[in-house]
Design an enzyme around this catalytic site. Structure first.
Site, PDB file in Angstrom:
ATOM      1  N   GLY A  19       0.845  -1.202   0.000  1.00  0.00           N
ATOM      2  CA  GLY A  19       0.000   0.000   0.000  1.00  0.00           C
ATOM      3  C   GLY A  19       0.871   1.240   0.000  1.00  0.00           C
ATOM      4  O   GLY A  19       0.524   2.278   0.551  1.00  0.00           O
ATOM      5  N   GLY A  36       1.199   5.144   3.616  1.00  0.00           N
ATOM      6  CA  GLY A  36       2.503   4.948   2.970  1.00  0.00           C
ATOM      7  C   GLY A  36       3.267   6.258   2.842  1.00  0.00           C
ATOM      8  O   GLY A  36       4.471   6.331   3.125  1.00  0.00           O
ATOM      9  N   ASN A  56      -6.797  -2.816   7.701  1.00  0.00           N
ATOM     10  CA  ASN A  56      -7.953  -3.334   8.454  1.00  0.00           C
ATOM     11  C   ASN A  56      -8.767  -4.385   7.708  1.00  0.00           C
ATOM     12  O   ASN A  56      -8.809  -4.340   6.492  1.00  0.00           O
ATOM     13  CB  ASN A  56      -8.866  -2.154   8.822  1.00  0.00           C
ATOM     14  CG  ASN A  56      -8.334  -1.435  10.024  1.00  0.00           C
ATOM     15  OD1 ASN A  56      -7.855  -2.051  10.963  1.00  0.00           O
ATOM     16  ND2 ASN A  56      -8.421  -0.106   9.999  1.00  0.00           N
ATOM     17  N   ASP A  90      -3.992   2.747  19.051  1.00  0.00           N
ATOM     18  CA  ASP A  90      -4.931   2.782  20.177  1.00  0.00           C
ATOM     19  C   ASP A  90      -4.180   3.091  21.480  1.00  0.00           C
ATOM     20  O   ASP A  90      -4.636   3.871  22.313  1.00  0.00           O
ATOM     21  CB  ASP A  90      -5.640   1.430  20.291  1.00  0.00           C
ATOM     22  CG  ASP A  90      -6.253   1.013  18.962  1.00  0.00           C
ATOM     23  OD1 ASP A  90      -7.396   1.391  18.703  1.00  0.00           O
ATOM     24  OD2 ASP A  90      -5.562   0.339  18.167  1.00  0.00           O
ATOM     25  N   HIS A 105      -8.160  -4.198  17.277  1.00  0.00           N
ATOM     26  CA  HIS A 105      -8.084  -2.811  16.822  1.00  0.00           C
ATOM     27  C   HIS A 105      -9.447  -2.432  16.250  1.00  0.00           C
ATOM     28  O   HIS A 105      -9.700  -2.580  15.054  1.00  0.00           O
ATOM     29  CB  HIS A 105      -6.993  -2.613  15.767  1.00  0.00           C
ATOM     30  CG  HIS A 105      -7.114  -1.284  15.078  1.00  0.00           C
ATOM     31  ND1 HIS A 105      -6.945  -0.094  15.736  1.00  0.00           N
ATOM     32  CD2 HIS A 105      -7.453  -0.945  13.810  1.00  0.00           C
ATOM     33  CE1 HIS A 105      -7.164   0.914  14.907  1.00  0.00           C
ATOM     34  NE2 HIS A 105      -7.482   0.417  13.728  1.00  0.00           N
TER      35      HIS A 105
HETATM   36  P1  NAX Z   1      -5.232   4.292   1.213  1.00  0.00           P
HETATM   37  O1  NAX Z   1      -6.465   3.839   0.517  1.00  0.00           O
HETATM   38  O2  NAX Z   1      -4.807   5.706   1.131  1.00  0.00           O
HETATM   39  O3  NAX Z   1      -3.999   3.412   0.709  1.00  0.00           O
HETATM   40  C1  NAX Z   1      -4.044   2.039   0.608  1.00  0.00           C
HETATM   41  C2  NAX Z   1      -3.144   1.644  -0.538  1.00  0.00           C
HETATM   42  O4  NAX Z   1      -3.051   0.226  -0.536  1.00  0.00           O
HETATM   43  C3  NAX Z   1      -3.696   2.045  -1.911  1.00  0.00           C
HETATM   44  O5  NAX Z   1      -2.698   2.772  -2.598  1.00  0.00           O
HETATM   45  C4  NAX Z   1      -4.007   0.707  -2.584  1.00  0.00           C
HETATM   46  O6  NAX Z   1      -3.758   0.742  -3.975  1.00  0.00           O
HETATM   47  C5  NAX Z   1      -3.040  -0.219  -1.857  1.00  0.00           C
HETATM   48  N1  NAX Z   1      -3.446  -1.624  -1.895  1.00  0.00           N
HETATM   49  C6  NAX Z   1      -4.689  -2.152  -1.811  1.00  0.00           C
HETATM   50  N2  NAX Z   1      -4.647  -3.484  -1.900  1.00  0.00           N
HETATM   51  C7  NAX Z   1      -3.343  -3.820  -2.016  1.00  0.00           C
HETATM   52  C8  NAX Z   1      -2.665  -5.046  -2.152  1.00  0.00           C
HETATM   53  N3  NAX Z   1      -3.336  -6.207  -2.211  1.00  0.00           N
HETATM   54  N4  NAX Z   1      -1.321  -5.026  -2.241  1.00  0.00           N
HETATM   55  C9  NAX Z   1      -0.653  -3.860  -2.213  1.00  0.00           C
HETATM   56  N5  NAX Z   1      -1.235  -2.664  -2.089  1.00  0.00           N
HETATM   57  C10 NAX Z   1      -2.570  -2.644  -1.993  1.00  0.00           C
HETATM   58  O7  NAX Z   1      -5.401   3.805   2.721  1.00  0.00           O
HETATM   59  P2  NAX Z   1      -4.588   4.267   4.013  1.00  0.00           P
HETATM   60  O8  NAX Z   1      -5.225   5.441   4.608  1.00  0.00           O
HETATM   61  O9  NAX Z   1      -3.151   4.323   3.673  1.00  0.00           O
HETATM   62  O10 NAX Z   1      -4.903   3.045   5.001  1.00  0.00           O
HETATM   63  C11 NAX Z   1      -4.394   1.753   4.783  1.00  0.00           C
HETATM   64  C12 NAX Z   1      -5.029   0.759   5.716  1.00  0.00           C
HETATM   65  O11 NAX Z   1      -4.718   1.054   7.064  1.00  0.00           O
HETATM   66  C13 NAX Z   1      -6.552   0.702   5.650  1.00  0.00           C
HETATM   67  O12 NAX Z   1      -6.953  -0.653   5.637  1.00  0.00           O
HETATM   68  C14 NAX Z   1      -6.968   1.342   6.938  1.00  0.00           C
HETATM   69  O13 NAX Z   1      -8.244   0.896   7.362  1.00  0.00           O
HETATM   70  C15 NAX Z   1      -5.870   0.889   7.867  1.00  0.00           C
HETATM   71  N6  NAX Z   1      -5.685   1.617   9.131  1.00  0.00           N
HETATM   72  C16 NAX Z   1      -5.302   0.895  10.219  1.00  0.00           C
HETATM   73  C17 NAX Z   1      -5.041   1.472  11.435  1.00  0.00           C
HETATM   74  C18 NAX Z   1      -4.599   0.657  12.605  1.00  0.00           C
HETATM   75  O14 NAX Z   1      -4.469   1.228  13.688  1.00  0.00           O
HETATM   76  N7  NAX Z   1      -4.373  -0.653  12.506  1.00  0.00           N
HETATM   77  C19 NAX Z   1      -5.239   2.915  11.625  1.00  0.00           C
HETATM   78  C20 NAX Z   1      -5.227   3.702  10.367  1.00  0.00           C
HETATM   79  C21 NAX Z   1      -5.896   3.052   9.199  1.00  0.00           C
HETATM   80  O15 NAX Z   1      -7.282   3.280   9.284  1.00  0.00           O
END
Ligand code: NAX
Length: 327
Positions: free
Chosen positions: A11, A17, A133, A161, A189
């Site tokens: 990602g 990222g 997530n 968290d 989470h």
């Molecule tokens: P974005 O949508 O800005 O970026 C995600 C990126 O991942 C995109 O560029 C997409 O093309 C890429 N992607 C999707 N599937 C992929 C795969 N199979 N292989 C490689 N790349 C892939 O999301 P962003 O705000 O960066 O958040 C990323 C993830 O973090 C989400 O799932 C979000 O829910 C999760 N989070 C988790 C948190 C935690 O505390 N564990 C907190 C923050 C965030 O909400």
């Protein structure tokens, strides 16, 4: 000087990222003396790969002395080759009209494939952090899909968290956030996580006694921490990114370099500690040393805490049940 280590980030062109890569490359994650090679994974889609190239141009333009190499990938099998660290940030977001089970299934597919790829090509000591997530369940799926790697190499991010809870306690007590010790976050989470300051201290004094307000704990503190992600979206129009990247840096740095006895929270596979069934990817208080984490054991669990732990465990088990047939 040290030999470079390989850090894979998925990602990589997303918003987390963008807040993460520059800090890894500047040495904030693994130390100011540790060169890194970034192995960046994005979906093969042309737009995503082009955006990734743009981020890499900016990384180049930082001229980071510790950035020893950088690669763009569209396939996990090449992105994870020999990697020492893997930060799995990319995930399928919930689209309009998408149900929870569709979201789980879409992510199960991604994390099964990535777990298998790690199993085949990553370093046998790879440290994996799942941020995407539903983070705990995605980490569970990746772990289950990588049977030749040690289970304990797979972790989920509860650190955001933990940091959110610490910041709320600092505000409530008027003490610096750095003075807070022995904070724990249990479980998933998600808004069901249980941030627990019963054991926390500030300058050796009990935080519970300093606050001395169980109603604040139950009606203000826990909902504020649990719903913080939603509050950020409401305010910013976008989900937490810089704070999530910061938590990922904290998690990996502490795992790799040690906490010197300080407690931090990590989502890790249970071995039955505190009555959590084996393999459930659960937030626990841990200390770390020499690249290994250890659960803080023997903490008393009162009735209120047990109720909260049961609630977050139930949610995690439902998520696991929802993907069982896909593993
Ligand atoms: P974005 O949508 O800005 O970026 C995600 C990126 O991942 C995109 O560029 C997409 O093309 C890429 N992607 C999707 N599937 C992929 C795969 N199979 N292989 C490689 N790349 C892939 O999301 P962003 O705000 O960066 O958040 C990323 C993830 O973090 C989400 O799932 C979000 O829910 C999760 N989070 C988790 C948190 C935690 O505390 N564990 C907190 C923050 C965030 O909400």
């Amino acid at each position: 000087s040290k030999k470079p280590v390989r850090v894979a980030v998925t990602g990589a062109a997303g918003q987390i990222g963008y807040a993460l890569l520059f800090r890894i490359a500047s040495g904030e994650m693994l130390g100011k003396d540790q060169p890194v090679i970034l192995q960046l994974l994005e979906i093969p889609d042309e737009k995503a790969q082009k955006a990734l190239k743009g981020v890499m141009m900016e990384l180049d333009d930082c001229a980071f002395p510790l950035l020893a190499g950088m690669e763009a990938h569209g396939d996990a099998m090449t992105a994870f080759k020999d990697t020492d660290y893997a930060l799995l940030v990319g995930a399928r977001p919930r689209g309009p009209g998408m149900e929870r089970k569709d979201l789980l299934a879409a992510n199960a597919q991604i994390f099964t494939a990535q777990g298998k790829a790690l199993d085949k090509v990553a370093s046998r000591n790879v440290k994996v952090l799942v941020v995407g997530n539903p983070a705990n369940t995605n980490a569970y799926i990746a772990m289950k899909s990588a049977p030749s790697l040690p289970r304990e190499n797979f972790t989920a991010m509860l650190r955001l968290d933990h940091n959110r809870a610490a910041s709320q306690i600092a505000a409530k007590t008027g003490k610096p956030v750095s003075s807070i010790e022995k904070l724990a976050v249990w479980g998933n989470h998600s808004p069901t996580m249980y941030a627990d300051y019963r054991f926390a201290t500030i300058d050796g004094k009990s935080v519970k006694e300093m606050i001395n307000d169980d109603v604040w704990n139950k009606d203000t503190f826990l909902p504020t921490v649990g719903k913080r992600g939603a509050a950020i979206i409401e305010a910013r129009g976008l989900s937490s990114a810089a704070s999530a990247a910061n938590a990922a840096i904290d998690h990996m740095r502490d795992w790799a370099l040690g906490t010197n006895g300080k407690w931090v929270t990590m989502g890790i596979p249970s071995n039955g500690e505190y009555g959590i069934p084996k393999d459930v990817m659960f937030g626990y208080p841990v200390t770390t040393e020499n690249g290994k984490y250890k659960i803080v054991e023997g903490l008393p669990i009162d009735a209120f805490s047990q109720e909260r732990i049961n609630l977050t465990l139930k949610e995690l088990q439902e998520e696991q049940d929802g993907v069982k047939h896909l593993l």
